[in-house]
Design an enzyme around this catalytic site. Sequence first.
Site, mmCIF file in Angstrom:
data_model
loop_
_atom_site.group_PDB
_atom_site.id
_atom_site.type_symbol
_atom_site.label_atom_id
_atom_site.label_comp_id
_atom_site.label_asym_id
_atom_site.label_seq_id
_atom_site.Cartn_x
_atom_site.Cartn_y
_atom_site.Cartn_z
ATOM 1 N N SER A 94 44.870 16.078 41.578
ATOM 2 C CA SER A 94 44.291 15.701 42.875
ATOM 3 C C SER A 94 42.855 15.213 42.693
ATOM 4 O O SER A 94 42.222 15.481 41.678
ATOM 5 C CB SER A 94 44.250 16.926 43.794
ATOM 6 O OG SER A 94 45.487 17.559 43.796
ATOM 7 N N GLY B 173 41.829 15.712 37.519
ATOM 8 C CA GLY B 173 40.369 15.621 37.552
ATOM 9 C C GLY B 173 39.737 16.995 37.398
ATOM 10 O O GLY B 173 40.429 18.005 37.245
ATOM 11 N N GLY C 281 38.999 22.599 42.212
ATOM 12 C CA GLY C 281 39.216 23.124 43.563
ATOM 13 C C GLY C 281 38.236 22.596 44.580
ATOM 14 O O GLY C 281 38.236 23.046 45.731
ATOM 15 N N GLU D 205 47.328 23.042 41.152
ATOM 16 C CA GLU D 205 46.832 22.397 39.930
ATOM 17 C C GLU D 205 46.970 23.334 38.728
ATOM 18 O O GLU D 205 47.349 22.904 37.639
ATOM 19 C CB GLU D 205 45.372 21.996 40.097
ATOM 20 C CG GLU D 205 45.182 20.821 41.040
ATOM 21 C CD GLU D 205 43.725 20.462 41.286
ATOM 22 O OE1 GLU D 205 43.473 19.331 41.698
ATOM 23 O OE2 GLU D 205 42.849 21.319 41.076
HETATM 24 O O1 LIG Z 1 40.902 20.446 44.368
HETATM 25 C C1 LIG Z 1 40.577 19.395 43.829
HETATM 26 C C2 LIG Z 1 40.668 19.150 42.411
HETATM 27 O O2 LIG Z 1 40.439 20.247 41.586
HETATM 28 C C3 LIG Z 1 40.026 17.879 41.886
HETATM 29 O O3 LIG Z 1 40.719 17.547 40.726
HETATM 30 C C4 LIG Z 1 38.560 18.033 41.563
HETATM 31 O O4 LIG Z 1 37.876 18.413 42.745
HETATM 32 C C5 LIG Z 1 37.933 16.748 41.010
HETATM 33 O O5 LIG Z 1 38.004 15.721 41.926
HETATM 34 P P1 LIG Z 1 37.298 14.314 41.711
HETATM 35 O O6 LIG Z 1 38.115 13.565 40.709
HETATM 36 O O7 LIG Z 1 37.325 13.683 43.082
HETATM 37 O O8 LIG Z 1 35.909 14.574 41.261
#
Ligand SMILES: O=C[C@H](O)[C@H](O)[C@H](O)COP(=O)(O)O
Length: 249
Positions: A31, A88, A101, A109
Amino acid sequence: MDIIESSKRLAAYTAVDNHVKPEHKVIGIGSGSTVPYVVERIVQQGAEANKGRVFIPTGFQSKELIVSSGLGLGDVDQYPTIDVTLDGADEVDSQLNCVKGGGACHLREKVLAEAARTFILVADYRKNVQYLGTNFLQGVPIEVVPFAYAKVLQNLHHVLGSPKATLRMAVKKAGPVVSDNGNFIIDAPFDREKMIDPFTIMAQIKMLTGVVEVGLFCRMAKAAYFGNEDGTVTVRWDDGKIDQVAAPV
Ligand SMILES: O=C[C@H](O)[C@H](O)[C@H](O)COP(=O)(O)O
């Protein structure tokens, strides 16, 4: 495209090129804002490569991403063994421990990370730190069952040493964030002394009754890919090796 977006894309494309191979048929999709580039690169592998593949989402967002990209959808209860999961991270330390998170998806995840033969992180350069809690200051995301949130907050404030732990509140909705699993999220900042040893604090939080999952993933990843401002990608491996590679074509 700005530099942060292009860094995310660099990391995602390089990770897909290195870890999503023709023999991989069950693929976990994480996500956040970096993962769409993972899916974009997988789609670029072509219809033939993706025929017969099943993609497992970590939440509402990645499910929509899989479906709208025309990829096959499955779930982890049908496919408890996943060839490779790409996701991510909010921050990754030098040991490949990470905070996840920020988008409240860390329960699913972590299940998909654990189910995977290979778990790969993709992120931009801001997430590449020596110690967790360096740039990502909102704290460790903790998913809790709703009726227990006040008790868990109290435990975090008075027993585990996170006096600033708070319930995550929603934007454009009155009240708390509700996860895809119907639970609440607490964000608990810890000082450097605790974040140097994320496994210990993760275990202590997990022991609090009412906690469903903690957004600290300790040494689960095989590699972390960070897109850099100069167009290169830094790859940190679980054995400590670090590669600096050129951007994919
Ligand atoms: O709950 C969200 C996830 O752990 C995402 O993978 C994490 O927040 C990283 O997100 P982004 O790629 O938008 O920085």
